[in-house]
Design a protein around this motif. Structure first.
Motif, PDB file in Angstrom:
ATOM      1  N   SER A   1       6.513  -0.427   7.546  1.00  0.00           N
ATOM      2  CA  SER A   1       5.975   0.681   7.305  1.00  0.00           C
ATOM      3  C   SER A   1       7.297   1.576   6.937  1.00  0.00           C
ATOM      4  O   SER A   1       8.280   1.607   7.953  1.00  0.00           O
ATOM      5  CB  SER A   1       5.250   1.736   8.160  1.00  0.00           C
ATOM      6  N   ILE A   2       7.453   2.047   5.692  1.00  0.00           N
ATOM      7  CA  ILE A   2       8.882   2.524   5.412  1.00  0.00           C
ATOM      8  C   ILE A   2       8.597   3.932   4.630  1.00  0.00           C
ATOM      9  O   ILE A   2       7.986   4.174   3.948  1.00  0.00           O
ATOM     10  CB  ILE A   2       9.644   1.632   4.386  1.00  0.00           C
TER      11      ILE A   2
ATOM     12  N   SER B   1       1.017  -1.216   0.024  1.00  0.00           N
ATOM     13  CA  SER B   1      -0.067   0.050   0.059  1.00  0.00           C
ATOM     14  C   SER B   1       1.039   1.030  -0.129  1.00  0.00           C
ATOM     15  O   SER B   1       1.829   1.233   0.665  1.00  0.00           O
ATOM     16  CB  SER B   1      -0.785  -0.115   1.355  1.00  0.00           C
ATOM     17  N   ARG B   2       0.340   2.354  -0.860  1.00  0.00           N
ATOM     18  CA  ARG B   2       1.338   3.336  -0.777  1.00  0.00           C
ATOM     19  C   ARG B   2       0.810   4.683  -1.061  1.00  0.00           C
ATOM     20  O   ARG B   2      -0.419   4.712  -1.405  1.00  0.00           O
ATOM     21  CB  ARG B   2       2.367   3.268  -1.905  1.00  0.00           C
ATOM     22  N   GLN B   3       1.455   5.925  -0.438  1.00  0.00           N
ATOM     23  CA  GLN B   3       0.768   7.179  -0.706  1.00  0.00           C
ATOM     24  C   GLN B   3       1.226   7.560  -2.057  1.00  0.00           C
ATOM     25  O   GLN B   3       2.086   6.850  -2.541  1.00  0.00           O
ATOM     26  CB  GLN B   3       1.418   8.176   0.333  1.00  0.00           C
ATOM     27  N   PHE B   4       0.539   8.380  -2.686  1.00  0.00           N
ATOM     28  CA  PHE B   4       0.580   8.682  -4.042  1.00  0.00           C
ATOM     29  C   PHE B   4       1.854   9.472  -4.046  1.00  0.00           C
ATOM     30  O   PHE B   4       2.113  10.291  -3.355  1.00  0.00           O
ATOM     31  CB  PHE B   4      -0.565   9.700  -4.751  1.00  0.00           C
ATOM     32  N   GLY B   5       2.854   9.113  -5.084  1.00  0.00           N
ATOM     33  CA  GLY B   5       3.944   9.907  -5.355  1.00  0.00           C
ATOM     34  C   GLY B   5       5.363   9.383  -4.642  1.00  0.00           C
ATOM     35  O   GLY B   5       6.295   9.909  -4.695  1.00  0.00           O
ATOM     36  N   THR B   6       5.264   8.067  -4.208  1.00  0.00           N
ATOM     37  CA  THR B   6       6.141   7.469  -3.367  1.00  0.00           C
ATOM     38  C   THR B   6       6.890   6.680  -4.051  1.00  0.00           C
ATOM     39  O   THR B   6       8.051   6.056  -3.579  1.00  0.00           O
ATOM     40  CB  THR B   6       5.847   6.598  -2.027  1.00  0.00           C
ATOM     41  N   GLY B   7       6.280   6.255  -5.477  1.00  0.00           N
ATOM     42  CA  GLY B   7       7.159   5.248  -6.005  1.00  0.00           C
ATOM     43  C   GLY B   7       6.750   3.761  -5.605  1.00  0.00           C
ATOM     44  O   GLY B   7       7.618   2.782  -6.027  1.00  0.00           O
TER      45      GLY B   7
ATOM     46  N   LEU C   1       3.470 -10.704   3.793  1.00  0.00           N
ATOM     47  CA  LEU C   1       4.110  -9.620   4.381  1.00  0.00           C
ATOM     48  C   LEU C   1       3.370  -8.474   3.726  1.00  0.00           C
ATOM     49  O   LEU C   1       3.343  -8.206   2.442  1.00  0.00           O
ATOM     50  CB  LEU C   1       5.651  -9.699   3.876  1.00  0.00           C
ATOM     51  N   LYS C   2       2.792  -7.460   4.702  1.00  0.00           N
ATOM     52  CA  LYS C   2       2.001  -6.127   4.319  1.00  0.00           C
ATOM     53  C   LYS C   2       2.989  -4.972   4.704  1.00  0.00           C
ATOM     54  O   LYS C   2       3.527  -4.765   5.724  1.00  0.00           O
ATOM     55  CB  LYS C   2       0.719  -6.193   5.108  1.00  0.00           C
ATOM     56  N   ILE C   3       3.187  -4.344   3.453  1.00  0.00           N
ATOM     57  CA  ILE C   3       4.224  -3.258   3.436  1.00  0.00           C
ATOM     58  C   ILE C   3       3.294  -1.748   3.162  1.00  0.00           C
ATOM     59  O   ILE C   3       2.452  -1.897   2.354  1.00  0.00           O
ATOM     60  CB  ILE C   3       5.238  -3.391   2.204  1.00  0.00           C
ATOM     61  N   PHE C   4       3.776  -0.869   3.807  1.00  0.00           N
ATOM     62  CA  PHE C   4       3.223   0.495   3.448  1.00  0.00           C
ATOM     63  C   PHE C   4       4.315   1.456   3.240  1.00  0.00           C
ATOM     64  O   PHE C   4       5.229   1.629   4.107  1.00  0.00           O
ATOM     65  CB  PHE C   4       2.562   1.165   4.772  1.00  0.00           C
ATOM     66  N   ILE C   5       4.141   2.153   2.010  1.00  0.00           N
ATOM     67  CA  ILE C   5       5.219   3.138   1.466  1.00  0.00           C
ATOM     68  C   ILE C   5       4.776   4.622   1.738  1.00  0.00           C
ATOM     69  O   ILE C   5       3.433   4.828   1.233  1.00  0.00           O
ATOM     70  CB  ILE C   5       5.536   2.826  -0.002  1.00  0.00           C
ATOM     71  N   HIS C   6       5.535   5.242   2.319  1.00  0.00           N
ATOM     72  CA  HIS C   6       5.027   6.729   2.598  1.00  0.00           C
ATOM     73  C   HIS C   6       6.357   7.631   2.357  1.00  0.00           C
ATOM     74  O   HIS C   6       7.294   7.369   2.587  1.00  0.00           O
ATOM     75  CB  HIS C   6       4.135   6.866   3.963  1.00  0.00           C
TER      76      HIS C   6
END
Length: 206
Positions: free
Chosen positions: A186-187, A12-18, A128-133
């Motif tokens: 979360s990274i 899952s990721r915020q917009f613009g994080t790649g 494995l659940k990852i969040f990119i911010h």
């Protein structure tokens, strides 16, 4: 996560994080399938939904300002279906998408970008659940550079897309999209860069 067994990685990721690039590179290094637009194709095929319209629902056009639920409502009132599918709703589409994702993940290991994957596989034994911010300043600069936009237009694009993702997640899962409790990792990508983030995540997996 055990790489020796069939696994699922959700990003899952915020917009613009790649986040999409990170997911694609992880899938490449792990030699597994990346699920993104393939899901739309699968849903379109199974539900006789016009693929073009499905892609528009998921689009990130900088000029798109409408609440996605209004788009669904307008689309559903005009779309043509085969058989008795005229009463299909946005929730039916979401369920169909979930079923398609689960079907593919049951067959092979994969990396899933977006699509509320963290919720769909919250009880998966090997996921494995990852969040990119990242900061808004970092993200709007990246979007401005990527699409050749002014920082003002890029900032509006970031706000709109974050809002639609937050609303989409809340509507269909009842969960807060940015709640760290939804994820294993979360990274903040600005501290690593795209390749550095992939390297870090691969070390976590190993």
């Amino acid at each position: 996560m055990n790489r020796e067994e069939q696994f699922v990685i959700t990003i899952s990721r915020q917009f613009g994080t790649g986040g999409h690039e990170i997911g694609a590179e992880m899938a490449r290094r792990l030699n597994v399938k990346l699920l993104d637009k393939q899901i739309l194709n699968e849903v379109a095929k199974r539900n006789h939904v016009v693929e073009e319209a499905m892609e528009k629902i998921e689009s990130r056009n900088p000029l798109w300002r409408d609440d996605f639920t209004n788009f669904y409502r307008n689309y559903m009132s005009k779309a043509e279906y085969d058989g008795t599918e005229h009463d299909q709703t946005s929730r039916d589409l979401f369920k169909a998408q979930c079923d398609a994702i689960k079907h593919i993940a049951a067959e092979e290991s994969c990396v899933i970008v977006g699509r509320c994957g963290f919720h769909i596989f919250e009880n998966h034994p090997n996921c494995l659940k990852i969040f990119i911010h990242s900061s808004e300043d970092c993200r709007k600069k990246r979007i401005a550079d990527k699409f050749g936009l002014s920082l003002r237009d890029a900032a509006a694009m970031v706000v709109d897309n974050d809002y639609s993702r937050e609303l989409y997640t809340k509507t269909f899962t009842g969960k807060d999209w940015t709640d760290a409790r939804n994820y294993d990792i979360s990274i903040d990508v600005r501290k690593f860069g795209i390749n550095g983030a992939v390297d870090f995540l691969m070390k976590c997996i190993e």
